[in-house]
Design a protein around this motif. Structure first.
Motif, PDB file in Angstrom:
ATOM      1  N   ALA B   2       0.839  -1.185   0.000  1.00 17.18           N
ATOM      2  CA  ALA B   2       0.000   0.000   0.000  1.00 17.18           C
ATOM      3  C   ALA B   2       0.881   1.244   0.000  1.00 17.18           C
ATOM      4  O   ALA B   2       1.950   1.269   0.598  1.00 17.18           O
ATOM      5  CB  ALA B   2      -0.911  -0.014   1.222  1.00 17.18           C
ATOM      6  N   LYS B   3       0.404   2.313  -0.637  1.00 15.02           N
ATOM      7  CA  LYS B   3       1.167   3.551  -0.724  1.00 15.02           C
ATOM      8  C   LYS B   3       0.745   4.535   0.350  1.00 15.02           C
ATOM      9  O   LYS B   3       1.091   5.709   0.280  1.00 15.02           O
ATOM     10  CB  LYS B   3       0.946   4.188  -2.089  1.00 15.02           C
ATOM     11  CG  LYS B   3       1.291   3.294  -3.265  1.00 15.02           C
ATOM     12  CD  LYS B   3       0.968   3.999  -4.564  1.00 15.02           C
ATOM     13  CE  LYS B   3       1.175   3.099  -5.753  1.00 15.02           C
ATOM     14  NZ  LYS B   3       0.830   3.763  -7.025  1.00 15.02           N
ATOM     15  N   THR B   4      -0.034   4.098   1.306  1.00 18.09           N
ATOM     16  CA  THR B   4      -0.582   5.007   2.309  1.00 18.09           C
ATOM     17  C   THR B   4      -0.256   4.514   3.706  1.00 18.09           C
ATOM     18  O   THR B   4       0.004   3.331   3.931  1.00 18.09           O
ATOM     19  CB  THR B   4      -2.106   5.109   2.164  1.00 18.09           C
ATOM     20  OG1 THR B   4      -2.685   3.813   2.371  1.00 18.09           O
ATOM     21  CG2 THR B   4      -2.502   5.617   0.792  1.00 18.09           C
ATOM     22  N   VAL B  90      -4.431   4.992  -2.586  1.00 18.34           N
ATOM     23  CA  VAL B  90      -3.967   5.854  -3.675  1.00 18.34           C
ATOM     24  C   VAL B  90      -3.861   4.998  -4.927  1.00 18.34           C
ATOM     25  O   VAL B  90      -3.273   3.914  -4.912  1.00 18.34           O
ATOM     26  CB  VAL B  90      -2.608   6.476  -3.317  1.00 18.34           C
ATOM     27  CG1 VAL B  90      -1.916   7.027  -4.549  1.00 18.34           C
ATOM     28  CG2 VAL B  90      -2.785   7.562  -2.270  1.00 18.34           C
ATOM     29  N   ARG B  91      -4.445   5.483  -6.004  1.00 18.13           N
ATOM     30  CA  ARG B  91      -4.464   4.678  -7.210  1.00 18.13           C
ATOM     31  C   ARG B  91      -4.434   5.576  -8.436  1.00 18.13           C
ATOM     32  O   ARG B  91      -5.143   6.576  -8.515  1.00 18.13           O
ATOM     33  CB  ARG B  91      -5.713   3.812  -7.258  1.00 18.13           C
ATOM     34  CG  ARG B  91      -5.880   3.033  -8.571  1.00 18.13           C
ATOM     35  CD  ARG B  91      -7.283   2.580  -8.734  1.00 18.13           C
ATOM     36  NE  ARG B  91      -7.499   1.867  -9.991  1.00 18.13           N
ATOM     37  CZ  ARG B  91      -8.222   2.346 -10.983  1.00 18.13           C
ATOM     38  NH1 ARG B  91      -8.798   3.519 -10.884  1.00 18.13           N
ATOM     39  NH2 ARG B  91      -8.380   1.630 -12.078  1.00 18.13           N
ATOM     40  N   GLY B  92      -3.611   5.193  -9.417  1.00 18.88           N
ATOM     41  CA  GLY B  92      -3.545   5.917 -10.679  1.00 18.88           C
ATOM     42  C   GLY B  92      -4.086   5.076 -11.818  1.00 18.88           C
ATOM     43  O   GLY B  92      -4.430   3.900 -11.640  1.00 18.88           O
ATOM     44  N   TYR B  93      -4.139   5.677 -12.987  1.00 14.25           N
ATOM     45  CA  TYR B  93      -4.685   4.996 -14.150  1.00 14.25           C
ATOM     46  C   TYR B  93      -3.906   3.718 -14.444  1.00 14.25           C
ATOM     47  O   TYR B  93      -2.681   3.725 -14.453  1.00 14.25           O
ATOM     48  CB  TYR B  93      -4.627   5.923 -15.367  1.00 14.25           C
ATOM     49  CG  TYR B  93      -5.207   5.303 -16.605  1.00 14.25           C
ATOM     50  CD1 TYR B  93      -4.386   4.799 -17.615  1.00 14.25           C
ATOM     51  CD2 TYR B  93      -6.584   5.192 -16.765  1.00 14.25           C
ATOM     52  CE1 TYR B  93      -4.930   4.221 -18.747  1.00 14.25           C
ATOM     53  CE2 TYR B  93      -7.129   4.615 -17.897  1.00 14.25           C
ATOM     54  CZ  TYR B  93      -6.291   4.124 -18.878  1.00 14.25           C
ATOM     55  OH  TYR B  93      -6.826   3.542 -19.997  1.00 14.25           O
ATOM     56  N   GLY B  94      -4.635   2.632 -14.670  1.00 12.39           N
ATOM     57  CA  GLY B  94      -3.998   1.364 -14.977  1.00 12.39           C
ATOM     58  C   GLY B  94      -3.470   0.620 -13.770  1.00 12.39           C
ATOM     59  O   GLY B  94      -2.962  -0.492 -13.906  1.00 12.39           O
ATOM     60  N   GLN B  95      -3.591   1.212 -12.606  1.00 16.83           N
ATOM     61  CA  GLN B  95      -3.110   0.550 -11.396  1.00 16.83           C
ATOM     62  C   GLN B  95      -4.266  -0.159 -10.708  1.00 16.83           C
ATOM     63  O   GLN B  95      -5.438   0.127 -10.950  1.00 16.83           O
ATOM     64  CB  GLN B  95      -2.501   1.580 -10.437  1.00 16.83           C
ATOM     65  CG  GLN B  95      -1.310   2.317 -11.016  1.00 16.83           C
ATOM     66  CD  GLN B  95      -0.855   3.438 -10.100  1.00 16.83           C
ATOM     67  OE1 GLN B  95      -1.389   3.645  -9.019  1.00 16.83           O
ATOM     68  NE2 GLN B  95       0.160   4.170 -10.519  1.00 16.83           N
TER      69      GLN B  95
END
Lengths: 115, 109
Positions: B2-4, B90-95
């Motif tokens: 996780a990025k958080t 936290v999430r970006g496109y394609g993730q």
């Protein structure tokens, strides 16, 4: 009502049984997911399907076999499971979009116990 | 991973605002912040998400700092039914959506 329906809600199976979990989404989404949640552990992503095509297999053992016949239905076929596979199995769906901002919507899961 | 980073647990008095913090210091420019909650034996419930502006809906408000390195989920008037585990993602496109251990919020009478 989440728009994502999972059946059965509870399942007890022996290690030699074969069973299937079913998920159906009524949200018009084009991506579907299987997650596993073991006791006292975070959710783990298992499989991802985009437009019925599998795009992710997160190193899941072959005793778990997913199937996605169309964008609304997702199955998880189970065979020769181990007791440590006992967990809450969650299905989710989302709408793929250009910005990638669409959230996941989860069902209430199938509580699986392997004896 | 996780990025958080979230505190493992928090208490809040019923009727008061619950402010749940989340640290995401490595967030990228195209990554959104999402909040979910999970009540025992149910699937995670989507609450709210945002990119850089503050957001509000019928459930909660999301405050994102100007540098986007942290955010706060605010439940304006917590009730006993808000007792749950709250996840910041936290999430970006394609993730993919990667869930951490979250914050266990206990609303006390």
């Amino acid at each position: 009502e989440t728009g994502v329906t999972q059946t059965p809600r509870h399942l007890v199976m022996g290690m030699t049984n074969k069973k299937s979990l079913k998920c159906e989404q009524h949200l018009g989404h084009n991506a579907m997911y299987w997650y596993k949640q073991s006791a006292k552990k975070p959710l783990e992503l298992m499989f991802v399907y985009n437009f019925k095509e599998q795009t992710e297999n997160n190193s899941v053992p072959s005793r778990f076999s997913p199937e996605c016949p169309n964008s609304s239905h997702l199955f998880l076929h189970l065979h020769t499971l181990q007791p440590e596979d006992s967990a809450l199995y969650l299905c989710a769906s989302s709408q793929l979009s250009g910005t990638g901002s669409s959230p996941l919507h989860f069902g209430n899961g199938t509580r699986l116990t392997v004896t | 991973d996780a990025k958080t980073t979230q505190p493992p647990s928090m208490d809040c008095a019923e009727g008061r605002a619950a402010n749940l913090p989340c640290n995401h210091s490595t967030i990228s420019g195209n990554e959104y912040v999402y909040w979910y909650r999970q009540i025992h034996s149910q699937g995670p419930q989507y609450i709210i998400h945002g990119l850089k502006n503050n957001e509000t809906n019928e459930m909660a408000s999301l405050i994102i700092t100007e540098d986007r390195k942290s955010s706060t989920l605010i439940l304006p008037h917590a009730t006993l039914r808000d007792t749950a585990v709250y996840y910041c993602i936290v999430r970006g496109y394609g993730q993919n959506f990667v869930f951490g251990p979250g914050t266990r919020l206990s609303v006390l009478p």
